[in-house]
Design a protein around this motif. Structure first.
Motif, PDB file in Angstrom:
ATOM      1  N   UNK A 187       0.953  -1.237  -0.004  1.00 38.84           N
ATOM      2  CA  UNK A 187       0.028  -0.024  -0.070  1.00 38.84           C
ATOM      3  C   UNK A 187       0.907   1.422   0.116  1.00 38.84           C
ATOM      4  N   UNK A 188       0.567   1.995  -0.867  1.00 46.48           N
ATOM      5  CA  UNK A 188       1.289   3.375  -0.980  1.00 46.48           C
ATOM      6  C   UNK A 188       0.218   4.485  -0.684  1.00 46.48           C
ATOM      7  N   UNK A 189       0.512   4.920   0.592  1.00 47.72           N
ATOM      8  CA  UNK A 189      -0.353   5.987   1.161  1.00 47.72           C
ATOM      9  C   UNK A 189      -0.431   7.237   0.510  1.00 47.72           C
ATOM     10  N   UNK A 190      -1.636   7.755   0.446  1.00 48.32           N
ATOM     11  CA  UNK A 190      -1.891   9.064  -0.352  1.00 48.32           C
ATOM     12  C   UNK A 190      -1.261  10.406   0.326  1.00 48.32           C
ATOM     13  N   UNK A 191      -1.236   9.974   1.720  1.00 49.79           N
ATOM     14  CA  UNK A 191      -0.941  11.322   2.744  1.00 49.79           C
ATOM     15  C   UNK A 191       0.449  10.717   3.089  1.00 49.79           C
ATOM     16  N   UNK A 192       1.479  10.825   2.429  1.00 53.84           N
ATOM     17  CA  UNK A 192       2.862  10.665   2.988  1.00 53.84           C
ATOM     18  C   UNK A 192       3.515  11.936   3.486  1.00 53.84           C
ATOM     19  N   UNK A 193       4.053  11.822   4.711  1.00 56.73           N
ATOM     20  CA  UNK A 193       4.658  13.100   5.132  1.00 56.73           C
ATOM     21  C   UNK A 193       6.046  13.013   4.837  1.00 56.73           C
ATOM     22  N   UNK A 194       6.568  13.864   3.965  1.00 57.63           N
ATOM     23  CA  UNK A 194       7.884  13.928   3.825  1.00 57.63           C
ATOM     24  C   UNK A 194       8.814  14.664   4.571  1.00 57.63           C
ATOM     25  N   UNK A 195       8.032  15.793   5.343  1.00 58.17           N
ATOM     26  CA  UNK A 195       8.753  16.693   6.229  1.00 58.17           C
ATOM     27  C   UNK A 195       8.905  15.818   7.670  1.00 58.17           C
ATOM     28  N   UNK A 196       8.002  14.804   8.040  1.00 61.37           N
ATOM     29  CA  UNK A 196       8.207  13.892   9.214  1.00 61.37           C
ATOM     30  C   UNK A 196       7.758  12.625   8.968  1.00 61.37           C
ATOM     31  N   UNK A 237      -0.991  -5.637 -14.841  1.00 65.82           N
ATOM     32  CA  UNK A 237       0.053  -4.539 -14.898  1.00 65.82           C
ATOM     33  C   UNK A 237      -0.452  -3.304 -15.396  1.00 65.82           C
ATOM     34  N   UNK A 238      -1.455  -2.782 -14.509  1.00 65.82           N
ATOM     35  CA  UNK A 238      -2.210  -1.474 -15.053  1.00 65.82           C
ATOM     36  C   UNK A 238      -2.061  -0.360 -14.042  1.00 65.82           C
ATOM     37  N   UNK A 239      -0.658  -0.408 -13.541  1.00 65.61           N
ATOM     38  CA  UNK A 239      -0.477   0.721 -12.529  1.00 65.61           C
ATOM     39  C   UNK A 239      -0.449   2.155 -12.890  1.00 65.61           C
ATOM     40  N   UNK A 240      -0.175   2.434 -14.365  1.00 67.19           N
ATOM     41  CA  UNK A 240      -0.324   3.632 -14.716  1.00 67.19           C
ATOM     42  C   UNK A 240      -1.839   4.106 -15.066  1.00 67.19           C
ATOM     43  N   UNK A 241      -2.736   3.208 -14.934  1.00 71.32           N
ATOM     44  CA  UNK A 241      -4.072   3.815 -15.004  1.00 71.32           C
ATOM     45  C   UNK A 241      -4.467   4.604 -13.485  1.00 71.32           C
ATOM     46  N   UNK A 242      -3.451   4.752 -12.549  1.00 75.31           N
ATOM     47  CA  UNK A 242      -3.693   5.285 -11.221  1.00 75.31           C
ATOM     48  C   UNK A 242      -4.053   6.791 -11.671  1.00 75.31           C
ATOM     49  N   UNK A 274       3.498  -2.677  -9.428  1.00 76.22           N
ATOM     50  CA  UNK A 274       3.961  -1.317  -9.114  1.00 76.22           C
ATOM     51  C   UNK A 274       5.230  -0.856 -10.065  1.00 76.22           C
ATOM     52  N   UNK A 275       5.321   0.269 -10.245  1.00 79.07           N
ATOM     53  CA  UNK A 275       6.542   0.879 -10.796  1.00 79.07           C
ATOM     54  C   UNK A 275       7.248   1.950  -9.980  1.00 79.07           C
ATOM     55  N   UNK A 276       8.287   2.261 -10.171  1.00 78.17           N
ATOM     56  CA  UNK A 276       8.836   3.357  -9.221  1.00 78.17           C
ATOM     57  C   UNK A 276       8.127   4.658  -9.185  1.00 78.17           C
ATOM     58  N   UNK A 277       7.632   4.960 -10.390  1.00 75.59           N
ATOM     59  CA  UNK A 277       6.889   6.192 -10.578  1.00 75.59           C
ATOM     60  C   UNK A 277       5.535   5.921  -9.642  1.00 75.59           C
ATOM     61  N   UNK A 278       4.895   4.891  -9.793  1.00 73.56           N
ATOM     62  CA  UNK A 278       3.634   4.955  -9.001  1.00 73.56           C
ATOM     63  C   UNK A 278       3.656   5.394  -7.763  1.00 73.56           C
ATOM     64  N   UNK A 279       4.624   5.377  -6.943  1.00 72.95           N
ATOM     65  CA  UNK A 279       4.782   5.910  -5.676  1.00 72.95           C
ATOM     66  C   UNK A 279       4.542   7.201  -5.711  1.00 72.95           C
ATOM     67  N   UNK A 280       5.318   8.182  -6.483  1.00 74.83           N
ATOM     68  CA  UNK A 280       5.357   9.366  -6.509  1.00 74.83           C
ATOM     69  C   UNK A 280       3.954  10.041  -7.138  1.00 74.83           C
ATOM     70  N   UNK A 281       3.313   9.234  -7.945  1.00 79.57           N
ATOM     71  CA  UNK A 281       2.102   9.597  -8.606  1.00 79.57           C
ATOM     72  C   UNK A 281       0.964   9.333  -7.402  1.00 79.57           C
ATOM     73  N   UNK A 282       0.880   8.442  -6.463  1.00 76.53           N
ATOM     74  CA  UNK A 282      -0.295   8.199  -5.615  1.00 76.53           C
ATOM     75  C   UNK A 282       0.000   9.244  -4.623  1.00 76.53           C
ATOM     76  N   UNK A 322      -4.009   9.665  -3.878  1.00 76.29           N
ATOM     77  CA  UNK A 322      -4.789   8.562  -4.032  1.00 76.29           C
ATOM     78  C   UNK A 322      -4.050   7.422  -3.537  1.00 76.29           C
ATOM     79  N   UNK A 323      -4.663   6.642  -2.626  1.00 75.60           N
ATOM     80  CA  UNK A 323      -3.998   5.379  -2.337  1.00 75.60           C
ATOM     81  C   UNK A 323      -3.676   4.508  -3.339  1.00 75.60           C
ATOM     82  N   UNK A 324      -2.715   3.476  -3.380  1.00 79.09           N
ATOM     83  CA  UNK A 324      -2.476   2.588  -4.166  1.00 79.09           C
ATOM     84  C   UNK A 324      -2.357   1.286  -3.612  1.00 79.09           C
ATOM     85  N   UNK A 325      -2.874   0.348  -4.227  1.00 78.24           N
ATOM     86  CA  UNK A 325      -2.675  -1.091  -3.607  1.00 78.24           C
ATOM     87  C   UNK A 325      -1.914  -1.977  -4.720  1.00 78.24           C
ATOM     88  N   UNK A 326      -0.901  -2.430  -4.457  1.00 77.04           N
ATOM     89  CA  UNK A 326      -0.176  -3.231  -5.347  1.00 77.04           C
ATOM     90  C   UNK A 326      -0.526  -4.759  -4.905  1.00 77.04           C
TER      91      UNK A 326
END
Length: 277
Positions: free
Chosen positions: A174-183, A204-209, A225-233, A238-242
């Motif tokens: 799960x890639x959370x939609x609310x990742x806190x980069x500052x903390x 393999x439809x991760x780019x439909x996110x 999931x691809x490397x870019x999927x994390x940043x897009x989510x 939007x939460x992503x579930x691979x």
């Protein structure tokens, strides 16, 4: 190995592989799709259809398992002759097809038609397994949508992870939609976002996110999931579930096998070749 609705005892019934393929072509509306590989009969083994094995991918292990149970037909979601692959029947592909021909086994494959079908499709069966209701298409202008939008009981990510794990036998990433980069430490507290509207496209439809975000989905479910999927989510909120390409695409071919078993009274056996991807 999992048997479908008809047992695998000795059967006297038989149909032609052409009759079976025509039924599946019509049932899945195969001609409506512009696909990456041919749908339908890909290898004609030359025998009548009396015992069918289904599986996700026509790998050598599935062929060996089909030989072991004396199947004359294999039906899969991932077949052969993909665009961009070598045209020659050599190497790995040569070994696979040689085994099919030597044992008189026909191979039938359905890709996008088996993703999109509203009853036995991979998306439909995954939604059903997760107690979700499909309400529309991820791309509204598609007449046979390969991605869907579904609704579920309002829940947080942890609840949905538990449902997916129970349904598929594996824990999704799960890639959370609310990742806190500052903390970053704050992310360990969990994700309390409520999920109710979900985009679904197996495999393999991760780019439909991005389209899922455009359609105001709270989350998107796919296989890889691809490397870019994390940043897009994170950037689109939007939460992503691979959930695994293989794991999300077991349902469609099993459901199609059930339909065939009921329609023709033939034994159909689903064989699951483990794949962590």
């Amino acid at each position: 190995m999992t048997a479908n609705s008809v047992s695998t005892d000795t059967f006297s019934k038989a149909i032609s592989v052409q009759k079976l393929t025509q039924f599946c072509d019509d049932y899945l509306s195969a001609s409506a799709f512009k696909d990456y590989a041919p749908n339908g009969l890909q290898v004609d083994g030359g025998r009548p259809v009396q015992r069918i094995v289904t599986g996700v991918t026509a790998c050598e292990a599935l062929i060996d398992a089909a030989i072991a149970v004396n199947a004359d037909t294999i039906m899969v979601h991932h077949g052969y002759f993909w665009k961009g692959e070598s045209d020659t029947i050599t190497g790995m592909k040569g070994r696979r097809i040689r085994k099919l021909m030597q044992h008189g086994i026909s191979m039938i494959g359905y890709h996008l038609p088996l993703d999109a079908h509203p009853v036995v499709g991979n998306n439909a069966k995954l939604a059903e397994a997760l107690n979700m209701k499909v309400i529309g298409a991820l791309y509204p202008n598609e007449s046979h949508p390969v991605g869907n939008i579904a609704t579920c009981v309002p829940q947080n990510a942890d609840s949905l992870i538990a449902q997916i794990t129970k349904a598929l036998g594996r824990t999704p990433l799960n890639i959370s939609a609310h990742y806190n980069h500052a903390d970053p430490a704050a992310n360990a507290k969990g994700n309390d976002k409520i999920i109710e509207r979900v985009g679904i496209c197996t495999g393999g439809a991760q780019d439909m996110i991005e389209q899922a975000a455009v359609m105001n989905c709270d989350a998107f479910i796919s296989g890889e999931i691809s490397e870019r999927t994390t940043h897009i989510a994170r950037e689109l909120g939007i939460d992503y579930f691979a959930c695994g390409h293989h794991a999300t695409e077991r349902g469609g071919i099993q459901a199609l096998g059930d339909v065939i078993a009921e329609q023709f009274g033939l034994p159909v056996m689903f064989i699951d070749i483990d794949n962590p991807a």
